[in-house]
Design a protein around this motif. Sequence first.
Motif, short mmCIF file in Angstrom:
data_model
loop_
_atom_site.label_atom_id
_atom_site.label_comp_id
_atom_site.label_asym_id
_atom_site.label_seq_id
_atom_site.Cartn_x
_atom_site.Cartn_y
_atom_site.Cartn_z
N ALA A 269 0.86 -1.08 -0.09
CA ALA A 269 0.16 -0.15 0.06
C ALA A 269 0.74 1.46 0.09
O ALA A 269 1.98 1.28 0.67
CB ALA A 269 -0.95 -0.11 1.04
N TRP A 270 0.30 2.29 -0.44
CA TRP A 270 1.31 3.84 -0.88
C TRP A 270 0.19 4.75 -0.58
O TRP A 270 -1.12 4.73 -1.06
CB TRP A 270 1.67 3.85 -2.10
N PHE A 271 0.33 5.55 0.15
CA PHE A 271 -0.22 6.71 0.29
C PHE A 271 0.55 8.11 0.13
O PHE A 271 1.58 8.11 0.22
CB PHE A 271 -1.06 6.88 1.63
N GLN A 272 -0.33 9.28 0.08
CA GLN A 272 0.24 10.49 -0.51
C GLN A 272 -0.52 11.62 0.35
O GLN A 272 -1.89 11.57 0.12
CB GLN A 272 0.51 10.68 -1.78
N VAL A 273 0.09 12.70 0.81
CA VAL A 273 -0.55 14.00 1.32
C VAL A 273 0.38 15.02 0.85
O VAL A 273 1.46 15.01 1.13
CB VAL A 273 -0.64 13.81 2.81
N GLY A 274 -0.28 16.10 -0.26
CA GLY A 274 0.76 16.94 -0.65
C GLY A 274 -0.04 18.32 -0.58
O GLY A 274 -1.07 18.43 -0.50
N LEU A 275 0.79 19.46 -0.49
CA LEU A 275 0.52 20.75 -0.96
C LEU A 275 1.25 21.22 -2.00
O LEU A 275 2.36 21.17 -2.16
CB LEU A 275 0.72 21.67 0.36
N GLY A 276 0.68 22.16 -2.75
CA GLY A 276 1.36 22.70 -3.92
C GLY A 276 0.86 23.99 -4.45
O GLY A 276 -0.16 24.57 -3.68
N ALA A 277 1.15 24.24 -5.56
CA ALA A 277 0.74 25.61 -6.08
C ALA A 277 0.63 25.49 -7.77
O ALA A 277 1.61 24.42 -8.30
CB ALA A 277 1.48 26.64 -5.88
N ARG A 278 -0.22 26.03 -8.68
CA ARG A 278 -0.25 26.01 -9.98
C ARG A 278 -0.25 27.41 -10.56
O ARG A 278 -1.07 28.24 -9.81
CB ARG A 278 -1.44 25.32 -10.35
N VAL A 279 0.26 27.52 -11.48
CA VAL A 279 0.08 28.87 -12.29
C VAL A 279 -0.30 28.46 -13.69
O VAL A 279 0.31 27.63 -14.37
CB VAL A 279 1.40 29.58 -12.23
N THR A 280 -1.47 29.11 -13.86
CA THR A 280 -2.00 28.51 -15.30
C THR A 280 -1.84 29.88 -16.50
O THR A 280 -1.80 31.24 -16.05
CB THR A 280 -3.58 28.53 -15.10
N PHE A 281 -1.47 29.40 -17.68
CA PHE A 281 -1.30 30.31 -18.93
C PHE A 281 -2.55 29.72 -19.86
O PHE A 281 -1.74 28.88 -20.66
CB PHE A 281 0.05 30.31 -19.19
N GLY A 282 -3.76 30.31 -19.80
CA GLY A 282 -4.73 29.70 -20.61
C GLY A 282 -4.76 28.22 -20.58
O GLY A 282 -4.94 27.73 -19.24
N PRO A 283 -4.55 27.27 -21.28
CA PRO A 283 -4.71 25.82 -21.16
C PRO A 283 -3.38 25.02 -20.68
O PRO A 283 -3.60 23.98 -20.10
CB PRO A 283 -4.95 25.21 -22.60
N VAL A 284 -2.31 25.88 -20.37
CA VAL A 284 -1.07 25.09 -19.94
C VAL A 284 -1.04 25.78 -18.30
O VAL A 284 -1.16 26.57 -18.03
CB VAL A 284 -0.03 25.71 -20.69
N PHE A 285 -0.41 24.76 -17.40
CA PHE A 285 -0.13 25.03 -16.12
C PHE A 285 1.33 24.53 -15.85
O PHE A 285 1.63 23.32 -16.35
CB PHE A 285 -1.22 24.53 -14.96
N LEU A 286 1.95 25.34 -14.70
CA LEU A 286 3.20 24.91 -14.23
C LEU A 286 2.65 24.78 -12.74
O LEU A 286 1.97 25.43 -12.11
CB LEU A 286 4.07 25.75 -14.40
N GLY A 287 3.17 23.59 -12.31
CA GLY A 287 2.88 23.21 -10.77
C GLY A 287 4.14 22.77 -9.94
O GLY A 287 5.08 22.38 -10.50
N GLY A 288 3.84 22.70 -8.78
CA GLY A 288 4.88 22.28 -7.99
C GLY A 288 4.21 21.74 -6.62
O GLY A 288 3.15 22.17 -6.28
N GLU A 289 4.83 20.55 -6.05
CA GLU A 289 3.97 19.90 -4.99
C GLU A 289 5.15 19.60 -4.18
O GLU A 289 6.14 18.87 -4.41
CB GLU A 289 3.14 18.82 -5.36
N LEU A 290 4.99 19.47 -2.78
CA LEU A 290 5.68 18.95 -1.59
C LEU A 290 4.88 17.83 -0.97
O LEU A 290 3.64 18.44 -0.55
CB LEU A 290 6.01 19.89 -0.74
N ALA A 291 5.33 16.71 -1.14
CA ALA A 291 4.36 15.57 -0.55
C ALA A 291 4.95 14.88 0.34
O ALA A 291 6.03 14.52 0.34
CB ALA A 291 3.64 14.86 -1.78
N PHE A 292 4.17 14.12 1.38
CA PHE A 292 4.65 13.27 2.35
C PHE A 292 4.07 11.98 1.70
O PHE A 292 2.87 11.78 1.73
CB PHE A 292 4.38 13.53 3.75
#
Length: 162
Positions: free
Chosen positions: A123-146
Motif C-alpha cells: 500500500a502507498w499513500f500521499q498527502v501533498g501541498l502545492g501551487a499551480r500557475v495557469t497560462f490559458g490551457p497550460v499550467f506549471l505546478g509544484g508539490e511537496l508531498a509526504f
Amino acid sequence: MTGALLALALAASPALAQEEWQAPDEEQEEGGHRLSVAAWGGEALDESGTGGKSYGVLGGEVAWAFDQLDLGVAGYGYRHLSETRTWTPVALVRLVQRFRMRSGVEATFGLGIGAARPSGWEAWFQVGLGARVTFGPVFLGGELAFERSDLLRLTGGLGLTF
C-alpha cells in the motif's frame, strides 16, 4: 422627488444584485477545461533515518476537473527505491482540492492512495501541498508531498487542460 429616487433605487436593486450574482458564471467559463494531463519530475528524500538517501521521481497524471476538485490517476517511477529494481512503479488514485488565489494562481491540497511494487505489492499513500500557475490551457505546478511513512517528495510539473 426624494420618494421617486428611493422608488427607483429599490426597483434597480434586484437588477444590480442579479448582475453581481452572474460573476461566478464568468469564472466557470474561464475554467471550462475539464481534462488535465500533466508530467511530473523531482526528488524524494528518505526521512526514515537511513542516511538521508534520495530518489529521482518521474511520473504522469490524468485527471478530471470539477469546479474546484480534480479526481485522477497518477503513475510514478522512483529510481533506486528498491534494491531489486532500477525503477519502482507507483500507481495512485488522487483527489486534489484547488483554491483560487489570484488571477491564474491556485493553491492545491492533494490526497492519494494506491500501491507500489518495490519487491512485492504494498500500500502507498500521499498527502501533498502545492501551487499551480495557469497560462490559458497550460499550467506549471509544484508539490511537496509526504508519502508512504518515510518519504518527502518535491516535484515540479507541466500540464495541459482540454
